[in-house]
Design a protein around this motif. Structure first.
Motif, PDB file in Angstrom:
ATOM      1  N   SER A 234     -11.217  55.611  41.823  1.00 33.47           N
ATOM      2  CA  SER A 234     -10.449  56.323  41.383  1.00 33.47           C
ATOM      3  C   SER A 234     -11.121  57.785  40.490  1.00 33.47           C
ATOM      4  O   SER A 234     -10.646  58.860  40.781  1.00 33.47           O
ATOM      5  CB  SER A 234      -9.525  56.068  40.068  1.00 33.47           C
ATOM      6  N   ALA A 237     -11.618  60.214  43.491  1.00 35.58           N
ATOM      7  CA  ALA A 237     -10.378  60.116  44.575  1.00 35.58           C
ATOM      8  C   ALA A 237     -10.178  61.726  44.612  1.00 35.58           C
ATOM      9  O   ALA A 237      -9.973  62.032  45.763  1.00 35.58           O
ATOM     10  CB  ALA A 237      -9.353  59.579  43.995  1.00 35.58           C
ATOM     11  N   GLU A 241     -10.426  63.577  48.518  1.00 38.82           N
ATOM     12  CA  GLU A 241      -9.302  64.341  49.085  1.00 38.82           C
ATOM     13  C   GLU A 241      -9.473  65.899  49.130  1.00 38.82           C
ATOM     14  O   GLU A 241      -9.171  66.273  50.217  1.00 38.82           O
ATOM     15  CB  GLU A 241      -8.040  64.139  47.976  1.00 38.82           C
ATOM     16  N   ARG A 253      -2.879  60.230  50.199  1.00 42.88           N
ATOM     17  CA  ARG A 253      -3.004  58.889  49.449  1.00 42.88           C
ATOM     18  C   ARG A 253      -1.817  57.775  49.701  1.00 42.88           C
ATOM     19  O   ARG A 253      -0.559  58.049  49.627  1.00 42.88           O
ATOM     20  CB  ARG A 253      -2.503  59.249  47.847  1.00 42.88           C
ATOM     21  N   SER A 256      -2.441  53.756  45.189  1.00 39.45           N
ATOM     22  CA  SER A 256      -3.224  53.786  44.161  1.00 39.45           C
ATOM     23  C   SER A 256      -3.069  52.655  43.058  1.00 39.45           C
ATOM     24  O   SER A 256      -1.956  52.211  42.643  1.00 39.45           O
ATOM     25  CB  SER A 256      -2.763  55.110  43.260  1.00 39.45           C
ATOM     26  N   VAL A 261      -8.256  54.140  44.997  1.00 40.58           N
ATOM     27  CA  VAL A 261      -7.074  54.657  45.957  1.00 40.58           C
ATOM     28  C   VAL A 261      -7.427  54.407  47.326  1.00 40.58           C
ATOM     29  O   VAL A 261      -8.447  54.655  47.549  1.00 40.58           O
ATOM     30  CB  VAL A 261      -7.014  56.501  45.461  1.00 40.58           C
ATOM     31  N   THR A 262      -6.458  54.085  48.007  1.00 42.08           N
ATOM     32  CA  THR A 262      -6.479  54.081  49.487  1.00 42.08           C
ATOM     33  C   THR A 262      -5.967  55.210  50.226  1.00 42.08           C
ATOM     34  O   THR A 262      -4.905  55.845  49.742  1.00 42.08           O
ATOM     35  CB  THR A 262      -5.710  52.899  49.730  1.00 42.08           C
ATOM     36  N   PHE A 263      -6.888  55.875  50.942  1.00 35.58           N
ATOM     37  CA  PHE A 263      -6.340  56.826  51.818  1.00 35.58           C
ATOM     38  C   PHE A 263      -6.161  56.810  52.990  1.00 35.58           C
ATOM     39  O   PHE A 263      -6.738  55.918  53.600  1.00 35.58           O
ATOM     40  CB  PHE A 263      -7.592  58.005  51.309  1.00 35.58           C
TER      41      PHE A 263
END
Length: 297
Positions: A234, A237, A241, A253, A256, A261-263
């Motif tokens: 995080s 993140a 991004e 995203r 979270s 955080v998964t992107f």
């Protein structure tokens, strides 16, 4: 001095002009818009410019060397220099040669919209046409501009500091295929993030296995919507991004938690280019967190 030869061995930026998701007049207009914007970022009206026009042909074909230059300029041309060079793409080839015309002018004397359109038309059999390869060397700023066709343009300089303002100004337009190398030249972005030999081996093995499972022949036309997956702490993140958003990949995203955080980062492109994509994406993953593979639609 061979300006083109000297400059093209140094730091460079390659910009993408024509976009695969556009067709027809929309494609053409966007390509020209980007070319004009990049040109205006480099040249000011009073800059001293060497205009270079090159054509290559068989040495026995003497008529192939003729070209009309005055159409590219607003006023009467000063002295035009001409010389025969070894074939610029293979100096050992004795059957071919390259003829170069050059003229020194102020940037304001060049018919820029006409010039860029002529280059744009190179592969479309439309008029006006450039009739060869055109390079514009800005002597004032030590920058060489070369729009090679509708797809893209290269900007070179012997001093990488001359390129840094252009890098930041048009970073999103940099061709993703060359982005990692360009970052390395300029010491920005992914500079210093290295893939080990073992990491490369495992990445390519994964790509081959994935392509085989999907039943896709990488040697054929295979345009796909390719999505890459990341898990980013995080605290990194926002920066992750931001940096991905400065590429031509679409970042999103999708999940979270308090600490992660998964992107996803997606792009529509030929799957045959998956090697560069996974290399680029895995380097972003390595810089900020972890890269977790890809899928297609």
């Amino acid at each position: 001095m061979d300006i083109v030869k000297e400059m093209t061995h140094g730091p460079y930026i390659r910009y993408e002009l024509g976009l695969q998701n556009l067709v027809g007049e929309a494609y053409r207009c966007e390509s020209l818009r980007r070319a004009r914007t990049i040109y205006r970022s480099i040249f000011e009206p009073e800059d001293n410019v060497i205009f270079i026009h090159r054509t290559s042909y068989y040495r026995c074909d003497r008529q192939a060397g003729k070209v009309r230059l005055k159409r590219f300029f607003r006023a009467r041309l000063p002295q035009v220099r001409s010389r025969i060079l070894p074939y610029e793409f293979d100096e050992l080839d004795e059957d071919l040669c390259t003829r170069e015309w050059s003229v020194e002018v102020k940037a304001k004397e060049i018919r820029v919209p006409y010039l860029l359109e002529a280059i744009e038309n190179t592969d479309f059999m439309r008029k006006p046409a450039s009739g060869g390869r055109i390079y514009l060397y800005n002597q004032t700023k030590d920058i060489l501009f070369h729009m090679y066709d509708d797809r893209g343009c290269d900007v070179f300089s012997s001093d990488k500091n001359s390129l840094l303002p252009l890098y930041h100004l048009h970073r999103k337009w940099i061709l993703d295929y060359n982005r990692y190398e360009i970052d390395g030249f300029l010491g920005k972005g992914l500079a210093g993030i290295i893939e080990t030999g073992e990491e490369q081996k495992n990445r390519r093995k994964y790509n081959d296995r994935k392509a085989a499972d999907l039943g896709i022949n990488l040697r054929r036309a295979n345009i796909c919507h390719i999505t890459h997956y990341f898990k980013i702490p995080s605290i990194h993140a926002d920066k992750f991004e931001e940096e991905i958003s400065l590429t031509s990949f679409t970042v999103q995203r999708i999940l979270s938690t308090d600490d992660q955080v998964t992107f996803t980062a997606a792009k529509t492109e030929a799957l045959a280019l998956i090697d560069y994509q996974t290399h680029l994406m895995s380097m972003y993953g390595k810089k900020y967190g972890s890269y977790n593979g890809w899928s297609i639609l």
